[in-house]
Design a protein around this motif. Structure first.
Motif, PDB file in Angstrom:
ATOM      1  N   PRO A 179       0.807  -1.229   0.000  1.00 29.68           N
ATOM      2  CA  PRO A 179       0.000   0.000   0.000  1.00 29.68           C
ATOM      3  C   PRO A 179       0.834   1.271   0.000  1.00 29.68           C
ATOM      4  O   PRO A 179       0.498   2.230  -0.708  1.00 29.68           O
ATOM      5  CB  PRO A 179      -0.818  -0.137   1.289  1.00 29.68           C
TER       6      PRO A 179
ATOM      7  N   ILE B 110       1.916   2.046  -3.413  1.00 28.37           N
ATOM      8  CA  ILE B 110       0.816   2.570  -4.226  1.00 28.37           C
ATOM      9  C   ILE B 110       0.635   4.057  -3.975  1.00 28.37           C
ATOM     10  O   ILE B 110       0.449   4.854  -4.906  1.00 28.37           O
ATOM     11  CB  ILE B 110      -0.484   1.799  -3.904  1.00 28.37           C
ATOM     12  N   LEU B 111       0.736   4.462  -2.707  1.00 26.99           N
ATOM     13  CA  LEU B 111       0.574   5.875  -2.367  1.00 26.99           C
ATOM     14  C   LEU B 111       1.760   6.706  -2.851  1.00 26.99           C
ATOM     15  O   LEU B 111       1.581   7.837  -3.336  1.00 26.99           O
ATOM     16  CB  LEU B 111       0.398   6.018  -0.857  1.00 26.99           C
TER      17      LEU B 111
ATOM     18  N   ALA C  38       1.226   7.229  -6.471  1.00 25.29           N
ATOM     19  CA  ALA C  38       0.186   8.228  -6.723  1.00 25.29           C
ATOM     20  C   ALA C  38       0.751   9.640  -6.630  1.00 25.29           C
ATOM     21  O   ALA C  38       0.503  10.490  -7.504  1.00 25.29           O
ATOM     22  CB  ALA C  38      -0.964   8.042  -5.736  1.00 25.29           C
TER      23      ALA C  38
ATOM     24  N   ALA D 249      -7.411   9.394 -10.457  1.00 25.39           N
ATOM     25  CA  ALA D 249      -7.200   8.148  -9.716  1.00 25.39           C
ATOM     26  C   ALA D 249      -6.114   8.322  -8.666  1.00 25.39           C
ATOM     27  O   ALA D 249      -6.219   7.797  -7.550  1.00 25.39           O
ATOM     28  CB  ALA D 249      -6.831   7.029 -10.682  1.00 25.39           C
TER      29      ALA D 249
ATOM     30  N   ARG E 194      -6.513   7.792  -4.574  1.00 27.69           N
ATOM     31  CA  ARG E 194      -5.659   6.943  -3.736  1.00 27.69           C
ATOM     32  C   ARG E 194      -5.027   7.755  -2.618  1.00 27.69           C
ATOM     33  O   ARG E 194      -4.949   7.300  -1.469  1.00 27.69           O
ATOM     34  CB  ARG E 194      -4.576   6.292  -4.598  1.00 27.69           C
ATOM     35  N   TYR E 195      -4.557   8.947  -2.956  1.00 30.84           N
ATOM     36  CA  TYR E 195      -3.929   9.781  -1.928  1.00 30.84           C
ATOM     37  C   TYR E 195      -4.915  10.095  -0.802  1.00 30.84           C
ATOM     38  O   TYR E 195      -4.560  10.018   0.386  1.00 30.84           O
ATOM     39  CB  TYR E 195      -3.420  11.088  -2.544  1.00 30.84           C
TER      40      TYR E 195
ATOM     41  N   ALA F  95     -12.342   6.463  -7.802  1.00 29.46           N
ATOM     42  CA  ALA F  95     -10.999   6.010  -7.414  1.00 29.46           C
ATOM     43  C   ALA F  95     -10.905   5.781  -5.916  1.00 29.46           C
ATOM     44  O   ALA F  95     -10.245   4.836  -5.464  1.00 29.46           O
ATOM     45  CB  ALA F  95      -9.963   7.041  -7.860  1.00 29.46           C
TER      46      ALA F  95
ATOM     47  N   ALA G  64      -9.902   2.390  -4.111  1.00 34.55           N
ATOM     48  CA  ALA G  64      -8.616   2.423  -3.414  1.00 34.55           C
ATOM     49  C   ALA G  64      -8.679   1.833  -2.014  1.00 34.55           C
ATOM     50  O   ALA G  64      -7.641   1.470  -1.463  1.00 34.55           O
ATOM     51  CB  ALA G  64      -8.104   3.860  -3.341  1.00 34.55           C
TER      52      ALA G  64
ATOM     53  N   GLU H 167      -7.059  -1.391  -2.059  1.00 40.04           N
ATOM     54  CA  GLU H 167      -5.627  -1.326  -2.362  1.00 40.04           C
ATOM     55  C   GLU H 167      -4.804  -0.831  -1.170  1.00 40.04           C
ATOM     56  O   GLU H 167      -3.663  -1.282  -0.953  1.00 40.04           O
ATOM     57  CB  GLU H 167      -5.383  -0.370  -3.542  1.00 40.04           C
ATOM     58  N   VAL H 168      -5.378   0.098  -0.420  1.00 38.74           N
ATOM     59  CA  VAL H 168      -4.608   0.813   0.594  1.00 38.74           C
ATOM     60  C   VAL H 168      -4.692   0.148   1.958  1.00 38.74           C
ATOM     61  O   VAL H 168      -3.711   0.161   2.720  1.00 38.74           O
ATOM     62  CB  VAL H 168      -5.080   2.275   0.664  1.00 38.74           C
TER      63      VAL H 168
END
Length: 292
Positions: free
Chosen positions: A8, A11-12, A15, A49, A53-54, A282, A286, A289-290
């Motif tokens: 995760p 991913i951030l 982003a 997106a 996520r952020y 998103a 997310a 994902e996070v």
């Protein structure tokens, strides 16, 4: 064939890296009462997106007040994922359908307003990764994203440094499709309140927290007078319909901070509702994902 699992925090980081590549900050343009910084690129490629996520990462504890990403407090596990899903849906809704007037009011006054504030927070995070024209320096501390869209008080407070001199960045975000002038006027009222001392307790509390994440050679600069002696006022307007932001704003001109530290940050969207719908989609995606 094995499937690679992406952490995760990676991913951030990706982003923010993507936003750093596509988002552009114009040079500050001087007007009669303030300067204007125009932000472009927020609708490019997969930027919505990345914003989504952020924002989930910020809600889940990945953004520290040192303006850095960290997995130390990042929510984990099935229970936290369900908690985060409930939080996200309460902020942005279960879908992008708003069939009634009440639903549209939620979209405009709560969902979009909160996400617009989140966009402003992300822009300040980018200003911690490299110098931008949001402030005259580089962000080194940043208060958390609000957990609710109706919280009263200051939308954003940060600290920036230029040549080892600290400043305080005070932001007020407004998100509007068609009423940029009115919303800028509403934002300016916040800074009038700041100079009247209305938000002194809130500012002192945030500066006290920031002090402990600063390098030791800067900590002694964190004093009560900092937010009156060296502050930047940052009204941030996310909007669609055209407006001349260089037009003189007499109330802004009367404020005590120098003109160069009265910075109107503007983000114009060509597809206002489409952008926020994309960010909302998103965010819903997310969560999986996070929070793992």
């Amino acid at each position: 064939m094995s499937v690679q699992v992406v952490a995760p925090i990676d991913i951030l980081e990706a982003a923010l890296d993507h936003l750093g590549q596509v988002v552009q900050f114009s040079p500050a343009v001087r007007g009669p009462s303030h300067v204007v910084v125009t932000v472009t690129g927020v609708e490019q490629s997969s930027a919505p997106a990345a914003f989504g996520r952020y924002l989930v990462g910020a809600l889940a504890g990945a953004v520290g007040i040192d303006a850095q990403l960290s997995e130390q407090l990042l929510a984990r596990g099935v229970d936290r994922r369900e908690e985060m899903r409930r939080t996200v849906l309460s902020l942005i809704g279960k879908s992008n359908d708003f069939p009634t007037e009440e639903d549209e009011l939620f979209r405009d006054m709560r969902r979009n307003a909160w996400m617009g504030e989140g966009v402003g927070h992300a822009l300040l995070m980018l200003s911690a990764r490299h110098k931008t024209t949001c402030v005259d320096g580089q962000i080194c501390a940043l208060a958390e994203v609000h957990q609710t869209p109706t919280r009263q008080g200051l939308d954003s407070v940060g600290m920036y440094v230029q040549a080892d001199v600290l400043g305080v960045a005070i932001g007020e975000n407004k998100t509007t499709c068609s009423y940029a002038s009115k919303n800028l006027g509403e934002a300016i009222k916040l800074f009038v309140e700041v100079e009247r001392g209305v938000h002194g307790p809130d500012l002192r509390a945030k500066l006290s927290a920031f002090r402990y994440v600063l390098p030791s050679h800067l900590q002694d600069q964190v004093k009560d007078a900092l937010w009156t002696d060296n502050a930047s006022y940052l009204p941030m307007i996310v909007y669609q319909d055209e407006y001349d932001f260089l037009r003189e704003r007499p109330t802004l001109a009367k404020l005590g901070q120098p003109l160069e530290r009265r910075r109107v940050i503007v983000v114009r969207l060509s597809g206002f509702h489409a952008f926020f719908d994309a960010v909302a989609d998103a965010m819903r995606a997310a969560v999986e994902e996070v929070v793992v």
